[in-house]
Write a protein that holds these residues in place. Structure first.
Motif, PDB file in Angstrom:
ATOM      1  N   ARG A  78     -18.540  -4.248  -9.233  1.00 52.41           N
ATOM      2  CA  ARG A  78     -19.111  -4.765  -8.070  1.00 52.41           C
ATOM      3  C   ARG A  78     -20.800  -5.138  -8.268  1.00 52.41           C
TER       4      ARG A  78
ATOM      5  N   THR B   8       0.973  -1.216  -0.242  1.00 55.17           N
ATOM      6  CA  THR B   8       0.016   0.064   0.080  1.00 55.17           C
ATOM      7  C   THR B   8       0.895   1.217   0.056  1.00 55.17           C
TER       8      THR B   8
ATOM      9  N   GLY C 215      -6.094  -0.566  -7.102  1.00 52.92           N
ATOM     10  CA  GLY C 215      -5.816  -1.115  -5.529  1.00 52.92           C
ATOM     11  C   GLY C 215      -7.234  -1.027  -4.953  1.00 52.92           C
ATOM     12  N   ARG C 216      -7.631  -0.407  -4.103  1.00 50.86           N
ATOM     13  CA  ARG C 216      -8.796  -0.458  -3.260  1.00 50.86           C
ATOM     14  C   ARG C 216     -10.064   0.338  -4.095  1.00 50.86           C
ATOM     15  N   GLU C 217      -9.637   0.959  -4.885  1.00 52.13           N
ATOM     16  CA  GLU C 217     -10.746   1.470  -6.140  1.00 52.13           C
ATOM     17  C   GLU C 217     -11.128   0.733  -7.111  1.00 52.13           C
ATOM     18  N   VAL C 218     -12.051  -0.074  -6.727  1.00 49.42           N
ATOM     19  CA  VAL C 218     -12.694  -1.299  -7.610  1.00 49.42           C
ATOM     20  C   VAL C 218     -13.700  -0.455  -8.547  1.00 49.42           C
TER      21      VAL C 218
ATOM     22  N   PRO D 298     -11.019  -9.074  -1.140  1.00 46.85           N
ATOM     23  CA  PRO D 298     -10.258  -7.841  -0.714  1.00 46.85           C
ATOM     24  C   PRO D 298      -8.908  -8.493  -0.662  1.00 46.85           C
ATOM     25  N   HIS D 299      -8.028  -8.853  -1.612  1.00 45.46           N
ATOM     26  CA  HIS D 299      -6.688  -9.145  -1.509  1.00 45.46           C
ATOM     27  C   HIS D 299      -6.303  -9.896  -0.456  1.00 45.46           C
TER      28      HIS D 299
END
Length: 328
Positions: A280, A57, A272-275, A289-290
């Protein structure tokens, strides 16, 4: 760099056993919370540490390294991938970079198989119905997925994790195929009963399942782009437990929505976390989530490798998991 107590800054919370041992060995600053450090915080940490312990991260670019000053001598990454660190600039500035290879092989391969099973057998859809209390009982045509045995699996990247996926897939009765930058040794091919494809395009067009297991490098960015995704059979599925940047996520989302690809199982995402919010919403996309390396055993072993790299460095020796440009 021989020293009694070198200064170490850790950017995220680590397993308690790792933090305790780190505190015993070094002058360490641990995180009180688990939020990622911002850019300025990372620069400040590098300026006051002999060793920085970041993770995926933490984006560390050349500009940040230029502001780090002269104290930082080792970036002991907590994780195998180092694409978030400008390794070339670090080396130019005399900063070594180490990682934790080989630790998460089995855990990540397990997750790849979980995603294959989850997508083909529509596991999340079944769980959703049960959680909502909408199940009306067994029916002959309800939740029909695809049989795993007999499917052709195309592995993109036949390193440690790719080979571990191949072993698991063979145990489920899948036919193993692979594309790799270099063909693996004939003994490995024979053991895995794996078929090599020099042409990635030709392999993809013939597979029922594609598993992405290659690292993210400049040459693998969007390796699975719109053109290659369109080569896949409409009934095929793709899973990714490697790096999100390898797949063009927008193109994949469009094709999943249009039914041009049957399904996808993703543990990593391009940003990254911005899917992608449209991703979705898709019932044929299994998203995690990874979690690929998220086992207690694996995360502790990763920490132990970090400790060994730092301790070896502090004793004046080359870290055993030193990352060199030829590896990238």
């Amino acid at each position: 760099m021989a020293s009694e107590r070198i200064s170490v800054v850790v950017t995220r919370r680590l397993p308690e056993a790792v933090e305790t041992r780190m505190s015993e060995l070094f002058d360490v600053q641990l995180r009180e919370d688990d939020r990622p450090m911002g850019r300025e915080e990372l620069v400040d940490a590098m300026a006051r540490a002999d060793v920085l312990v970041p993770c995926i991260t933490d984006r560390i670019d050349g500009g940040m390294l230029g502001q780090a000053g002269d104290r930082l001598k080792l970036i002991a990454n907590y994780g195998a991938g180092v694409d978030h660190v400008d390794v070339a600039t670090a080396r130019q500035r005399g900063i070594l970079v180490s990682n934790t290879p080989g630790v998460m092989t089995d855990d990540t391969a397990d997750m790849a198989m979980a995603l294959i099973l989850g997508v083909l057998r529509r596991v999340p859809e079944g769980m959703d119905v049960m959680e909502r209390g909408n199940w009306d009982g067994w029916a002959p045509t309800a939740f029909m997925g695809g049989r795993v045995a007999g499917k052709r699996l195309g592995i993109l990247g036949m390193g440690r994790i790719g080979q571990a996926v191949a072993k698991r897939a063979a145990a489920f009765g899948m036919q193993v195929h692979y594309h790799n930058r270099r063909r693996v040794h004939a003994d490995i091919e024979a053991t895995l009963e794996a078929t090599y494809w020099e042409s990635l395009d030709q392999m993809i067009a013939r597979m029922d399942v594609v598993s992405v297991n290659c690292p993210h490098t400049p040459s693998t960015f969007h390796l699975m782009n719109a053109r290659r995704l369109k080569l896949m059979k409409p009934e095929a599925v793709i899973v990714n437990t490697s790096r999100g940047e390898v797949i063009d996520e927008n193109a994949l989302t469009r094709m999943l929505r249009a039914g041009e690809i049957a399904g996808a199982g993703l543990d990593v995402f391009e940003k990254g976390r911005e899917v992608n919010p449209r991703l979705r919403e898709l019932p044929n996309a299994v998203l995690l989530p990874h979690m690929g390396s998220a086992t207690r055993e694996g995360r502790i072993e990763m920490g132990e490798k970090v400790l060994i790299n730092i301790k070896t460095f502090s004793d004046g020796h080359r870290p055993p998991d030193l990352v060199v440009p030829s590896m990238l």
